[in-house]
Design a protein around this motif. Structure first.
Motif, PDB file in Angstrom:
ATOM      1  N   VAL A   1       0.845  -1.200   0.000  1.00  0.00           N
ATOM      2  CA  VAL A   1       0.000   0.000   0.000  1.00  0.00           C
ATOM      3  C   VAL A   1       0.878   1.247   0.000  1.00  0.00           C
ATOM      4  O   VAL A   1       0.622   2.199  -0.747  1.00  0.00           O
ATOM      5  CB  VAL A   1      -0.971   0.002   1.207  1.00  0.00           C
ATOM      6  CG1 VAL A   1      -1.625   1.364   1.385  1.00  0.00           C
ATOM      7  CG2 VAL A   1      -2.028  -1.073   1.025  1.00  0.00           C
ATOM      8  N   LEU A   2       1.933   1.244   0.806  1.00  0.00           N
ATOM      9  CA  LEU A   2       2.838   2.396   0.853  1.00  0.00           C
ATOM     10  C   LEU A   2       3.434   2.670  -0.522  1.00  0.00           C
ATOM     11  O   LEU A   2       3.499   3.818  -0.960  1.00  0.00           O
ATOM     12  CB  LEU A   2       3.956   2.165   1.875  1.00  0.00           C
ATOM     13  CG  LEU A   2       3.537   2.092   3.338  1.00  0.00           C
ATOM     14  CD1 LEU A   2       4.737   1.758   4.221  1.00  0.00           C
ATOM     15  CD2 LEU A   2       2.877   3.380   3.780  1.00  0.00           C
ATOM     16  N   THR A   3       3.824   1.623  -1.212  1.00  0.00           N
ATOM     17  CA  THR A   3       4.412   1.770  -2.551  1.00  0.00           C
ATOM     18  C   THR A   3       3.372   2.253  -3.553  1.00  0.00           C
ATOM     19  O   THR A   3       3.596   3.230  -4.269  1.00  0.00           O
ATOM     20  CB  THR A   3       4.996   0.415  -3.020  1.00  0.00           C
ATOM     21  OG1 THR A   3       5.961  -0.016  -2.076  1.00  0.00           O
ATOM     22  CG2 THR A   3       5.632   0.547  -4.393  1.00  0.00           C
ATOM     23  N   LEU A   4       2.227   1.566  -3.614  1.00  0.00           N
ATOM     24  CA  LEU A   4       1.190   1.903  -4.601  1.00  0.00           C
ATOM     25  C   LEU A   4       0.632   3.311  -4.389  1.00  0.00           C
ATOM     26  O   LEU A   4       0.262   3.991  -5.342  1.00  0.00           O
ATOM     27  CB  LEU A   4       0.056   0.876  -4.542  1.00  0.00           C
ATOM     28  CG  LEU A   4       0.416  -0.531  -5.023  1.00  0.00           C
ATOM     29  CD1 LEU A   4      -0.673  -1.518  -4.620  1.00  0.00           C
ATOM     30  CD2 LEU A   4       0.648  -0.556  -6.524  1.00  0.00           C
ATOM     31  N   ALA A   5       0.566   3.751  -3.134  1.00  0.00           N
ATOM     32  CA  ALA A   5      -0.009   5.056  -2.810  1.00  0.00           C
ATOM     33  C   ALA A   5       1.044   6.167  -2.787  1.00  0.00           C
ATOM     34  O   ALA A   5       0.721   7.311  -2.474  1.00  0.00           O
ATOM     35  CB  ALA A   5      -0.716   4.987  -1.461  1.00  0.00           C
TER      36      ALA A   5
ATOM     37  N   VAL B   1      -2.470   5.402   7.127  1.00  0.00           N
ATOM     38  CA  VAL B   1      -1.046   5.646   6.911  1.00  0.00           C
ATOM     39  C   VAL B   1      -0.675   7.002   7.496  1.00  0.00           C
ATOM     40  O   VAL B   1      -1.111   8.042   6.999  1.00  0.00           O
ATOM     41  CB  VAL B   1      -0.712   5.607   5.397  1.00  0.00           C
ATOM     42  CG1 VAL B   1       0.770   5.877   5.186  1.00  0.00           C
ATOM     43  CG2 VAL B   1      -1.122   4.280   4.778  1.00  0.00           C
ATOM     44  N   GLY B   2       0.124   6.977   8.567  1.00  0.00           N
ATOM     45  CA  GLY B   2       0.573   8.215   9.189  1.00  0.00           C
ATOM     46  C   GLY B   2       0.301   8.212  10.674  1.00  0.00           C
ATOM     47  O   GLY B   2      -0.146   7.209  11.240  1.00  0.00           O
TER      48      GLY B   2
ATOM     49  N   ASP C   1       8.703   4.413   5.216  1.00  0.00           N
ATOM     50  CA  ASP C   1       8.806   4.151   6.652  1.00  0.00           C
ATOM     51  C   ASP C   1       7.592   4.667   7.426  1.00  0.00           C
ATOM     52  O   ASP C   1       7.612   4.745   8.652  1.00  0.00           O
ATOM     53  CB  ASP C   1      10.089   4.774   7.215  1.00  0.00           C
ATOM     54  CG  ASP C   1      10.142   6.277   7.014  1.00  0.00           C
ATOM     55  OD1 ASP C   1       9.304   6.826   6.247  1.00  0.00           O
ATOM     56  OD2 ASP C   1      11.022   6.919   7.618  1.00  0.00           O
ATOM     57  N   ALA C   2       6.520   5.007   6.702  1.00  0.00           N
ATOM     58  CA  ALA C   2       5.309   5.523   7.355  1.00  0.00           C
ATOM     59  C   ALA C   2       4.673   4.442   8.231  1.00  0.00           C
ATOM     60  O   ALA C   2       4.773   3.251   7.950  1.00  0.00           O
ATOM     61  CB  ALA C   2       4.305   5.999   6.307  1.00  0.00           C
ATOM     62  N   ILE C   3       4.015   4.896   9.288  1.00  0.00           N
ATOM     63  CA  ILE C   3       3.289   3.989  10.177  1.00  0.00           C
ATOM     64  C   ILE C   3       1.997   3.571   9.471  1.00  0.00           C
ATOM     65  O   ILE C   3       1.261   4.419   8.965  1.00  0.00           O
ATOM     66  CB  ILE C   3       2.943   4.698  11.503  1.00  0.00           C
ATOM     67  CG1 ILE C   3       4.216   5.130  12.226  1.00  0.00           C
ATOM     68  CG2 ILE C   3       2.073   3.802  12.388  1.00  0.00           C
ATOM     69  CD1 ILE C   3       3.962   6.122  13.344  1.00  0.00           C
TER      70      ILE C   3
END
Length: 135
Positions: free
Chosen positions: A46-50, A107-108, A55-57
């Motif tokens: 999800v971090l990559t696609l978004a 995310v965050g 390193d986000a929480i």
């Protein structure tokens, strides 16, 4: 280029969320998205696609828990508050009807992007993103 199926799904999600603001300490609208990704969806993916910081929480939430307060119809609500709750109920129904394996990724930290995402029938993942502020 998006396919007709992708366009139709995103239009359905846009219609269902049109005019709704997710309430936190600030109110934010919803925006639809589609990710052309076929494998299992993980928090890291999800971090990559978004395009979020690697390193986000990330916190995974249940769909019904995320929308719990938004869909509730309280006895003290006036007509406009009841109308909004029912719009949120229809939004959740639309998500459940059009996407499988729904997941919610926050995310965050105090300010966070929230991705409500599920598998599209024709492949890939789609959903809605909003922003929350909770200090």
């Amino acid at each position: 280029m998006a396919t007709d199926e992708q366009d139709n799904l995103l239009k359905t999600l846009d219609r269902a969320s049109d005019g709704l603001m997710f309430m936190s300490e600030s109110d934010y609208p919803f925006e639809s998205f589609y990710w052309d990704f076929k494998d299992e969806l993980t928090a890291d993916k999800v971090l990559t696609l978004a395009s979020e910081a690697p390193d986000a929480i990330v916190k995974e939430l249940k769909l019904d828990a995320f929308f719990k307060n938004s869909v509730a119809e309280e006895s003290w609500y006036d007509a406009s508050e009841t109308k909004v709750a029912r719009q949120f109920q229809r939004l959740v129904e639309t998500l459940k009807r059009n996407l499988q394996e729904l997941q919610v990724f926050r995310v965050g930290g105090a300010e966070a992007d929230v991705y409500i995402v599920g598998k599209a029938e024709f492949g890939g993942y789609a959903g809605l993103v909003t922003h929350v502020v909770q200090t």
